[in-house]
Write a protein that holds these residues in place. Structure first.
Motif: not given
Ligand code: AMP
Length: 618
Positions: A27-28, A213-214, A242, A279, A282-283, A286, A343-345, A347-348
């Motif tokens: 993703t990033n 991650g994503g 994610g 998305e 989802k964010v 959180s 990984g960003g996911s 954060r959930v």
């Protein structure tokens, strides 16, 4: 003559070229360095504090590539010209990804199912390697702009599950972008480095790294002992992340509002709008309990509770991977000392809670989960620059590596779960007199017959000087380097003839395939042993017949007719047994042929020695 540059990110004078750490994400992506003054790993940021570069490429009307946030804006408007999640395509064939093509809003070409995929944008075709190189080149340019110094050397991270083809593709992408890729490092290894684990030489710890991650999920169990990192096992799913959370939300909205999934998926623009809104939801969830958003005139809602229920099956999948990774490392949950979230996911909140509950531990989440891998890559870069040479990283091979021997048998040189870098070699010889070439076919997998494993490469060692069968000594060596890339060398030791190849397989294996190959090796173990025994018996029989026939031909004048007839009959009998395919009967026939030929073979030998000694005084 060198120039002195002032590093505007750090304010210090830049003397040597820096090796940067790059997290090339689905993703990033982002770049980190070790700050020359503070000696701390630091993510490179733009003047506005921006560090993440979305791994998205947009091709404008004149095929000019735009990367990052600008490209992300085009996702909705021009989905067919905007490439995202290219990491999922690295080292893959169309065959590997055909079940997921609905996910891509751009055109993934289905030409030849076994070759590497291409992406079509307008009139042009791009390989995932080229596409990744655009992202890397953008990162390089940004880093140079921030550091005010050329950046030509990098460490790039990859998921632990990346196979040979995918690692090689990543390396090639770096090269295309003008980067000398000094090392390809596993992401979980980088993450533990970022949390400072292993920096104390007296520390012994077992670490679980949960990286969601994503687009990919990686579960790794590492052990750190005396400053040495060792990956005990890896597990995961290169098609879980994610993005799947987003998809679950889209499907939920489609169902809830009685919309046609087919129609939405067909209309690329609309599907993209759903993807982006999901998305966002989802964010938002959180940190909040409810979400409301719109597409056109229509309103879409989602509560935290609903979302948690939606992703429950996906969470369960990741927990199964955790369980499998533990099992592979012969460990239980209780053996794990530290759990790291990457990984960003992660954060959930429910993700953290589920993982924490599973391991019965508070998880490490103090570092930014998007930055932790890049920070670790910078530490690795620093080690490679020679600034921290007390650390050593060890990884493992996910599947066994070997070559094909007589009868299609797999001769394993490097077993699965071996630490890398790893080296093994074994000697082979020729089957026929005067044989000038030998084929080396390299396979990956756990089964006894190569036809059940996956072929990685093949080459011929040619030009072996004429020698009787069995005399040449051919040493085949496997070297899996620190990046997990295999180098195969074949050398004829008597003549010094040598040839080698770096194994770049045609396309990668999916996690499911790796899993299936492992499972197959267990379920078929019995059958494999029986087949191997039969193949070995047949090979031995063929060699025995060959040797005996040559012997008969050469010595027919000193043998009796009865001896010749009996031998021919025994050979016929053995040939018959070979076609019947009963290994015990083949062995009996071999023994029978042996019994018949032994007496005259000994006699001929004695005579030969006798005549050789004749006339010589002692
Ligand atoms: P990565 O591949 O590690 O960059 O992770 C990116 C993934 O993390 C994407 O699927 C994002 O939607 C997701 N993500 C980022 N921030 C959050 C957040 N605050 N809550 C939930 N998911 C997030």
């Amino acid at each position: 003559m060198g120039k002195i540059s002032i590093n505007i990110a750090t304010g210090s004078i830049q003397k040597e070229e820096m090796i940067v750490g790059i997290d090339l994400g689905t993703t990033n992506s982002l770049v980190a360095i070790i700050h020359p003054d503070t000696k701390k790993p630091t993510v490179l940021k733009e003047y506005d504090g921006h560090a993440l570069v979305p791994s998205i490429i947009y091709f404008d009307k004149s095929n000019h590539a735009v990367i990052g946030d600008e490209a992300k804006k085009k996702l909705k408007e021009e989905p067919q010209h905007t490439i995202f999640s290219v990491k999922r395509l690295m080292g893959k064939s169309y065959q590997d990804i055909k079940d997921y093509t609905g996910f891509y809003t751009y055109n993934v070409i289905d030409d030849n199912s076994d070759s590497l995929v291409k992406v079509q944008v307008g009139e042009k075709f791009y390989s995932p390697i080229e596409l990744s190189s655009y992202i890397l080149n953008e990162l390089k340019k940004r880093a140079e702009h921030i550091l005010k110094t050329p950046v030509t050397k990098a460490v790039i991270t990859v998921p632990a599950y990346f196979n040979d083809a995918q690692r090689q593709a990543t390396r090639d992408a770096g090269k295309l972008a003008g980067l000398d890729v000094l090392r390809v490092v596993n992401e979980p290894t980088a993450a533990s480095l970022a949390y400072g684990m292993g920096l104390d030489k007296n520390e012994t710890k077992t670490i679980a790294v949960y990286d969601l991650g994503g687009g990919t999920f990686d579960m790794s169990i590492l052990r750190i002992n005396g400053g040495i990192f060792e990956v005990l096992s890896t597990n995961g799913d290169t098609n879980l992340g994610g993005d799947d959370f987003d998809r679950a939300i889209v499907n939920f909205w489609i169902q809830q509002n009685n919309l046609s999934k087919e129609q939405i998926e067909k209309d690329k623009k609309q599907y993209q709008a759903f993807r982006l809104l999901s998305e966002k939801a989802k964010v938002h969830l959180s940190n909040n309990k409810e979400f409301t958003g719109e597409i056109g005139q229509q309103q879409f809602k989602l509560t935290k509770n609903e979302f948690e229920k939606l992703i429950q099956p996906l969470m369960q999948q990741t927990m199964n991977c955790c369980q499998n990774a533990l099992q592979d490392a012969s460990l239980t949950k209780e053996d794990i000392d530290e759990v790291i979230m990457v990984g960003g996911s992660t954060r959930v909140p429910i993700v953290k809670e589920t993982v924490s509950k599973f391991f019965g531990k508070t998880v490490h989440d103090s570092l930014n989960p998007d930055e932790v891998v890049a920070l670790g890559a910078a530490i690795q870069a620093d080690i490679l620059a020679g600034n921290n040479n007390e650390l050593l990283l060890l990884d493992i091979t996910p599947l066994s590596l070997g070559i094909e021997t007589m009868g299609g048998l797999m001769d394993m040189l490097i077993p699965r779960n071996s630490k890398i870098p790893s080296k093994a070699s074994r000697q082979y010889t020729t089957q026929k007199d005067g044989q000038s070439g030998i084929r080396i076919a390299v396979y990956q997998g756990e089964r006894d017959l190569v036809k059940d494993n996956r072929k990685l490469a093949e080459f011929n060692l040619t030009g072996i000087p004429g020698m009787p069968a069995g005399l040449p000594k051919i040493e085949v060596s496997f070297l899996v380097n620190a990046d997990g890339i295999l180098l195969v060398t074949a050398k004829e030791l008597r003549s010094g003839l040598e040839q080698s190849i770096e194994v770049k397989p045609q396309y990668g294996l999916t996690d499911e395939e790796v899993e299936k190959m492992l499972l197959d090796s267990v379920t078929n173990a019995k059958e494999d042993i029986a087949t191997r025994a039969l193949v070995e018996a047949k090979t031995e029989a063929a060699q025995m017949i060959d040797v005996t026939q040559k012997f008969l031909e050469k010595n027919k004048t000193v043998l009796t007719q009865e001896e010749i007839d009996n031998t021919k009959m025994a050979i016929q009998q053995l040939e018959k047994e070979m076609t019947e395919g009963n290994k015990d009967q083949i062995h009996t026939a071999i023994e029978h042929l042996n019994e018949i030929s032994k007496p005259y073979a000994e006699r001929v030998m004695d005579e030969a020695i006798g005549s050789a000694l004749k006339g010589k005084s002692i």
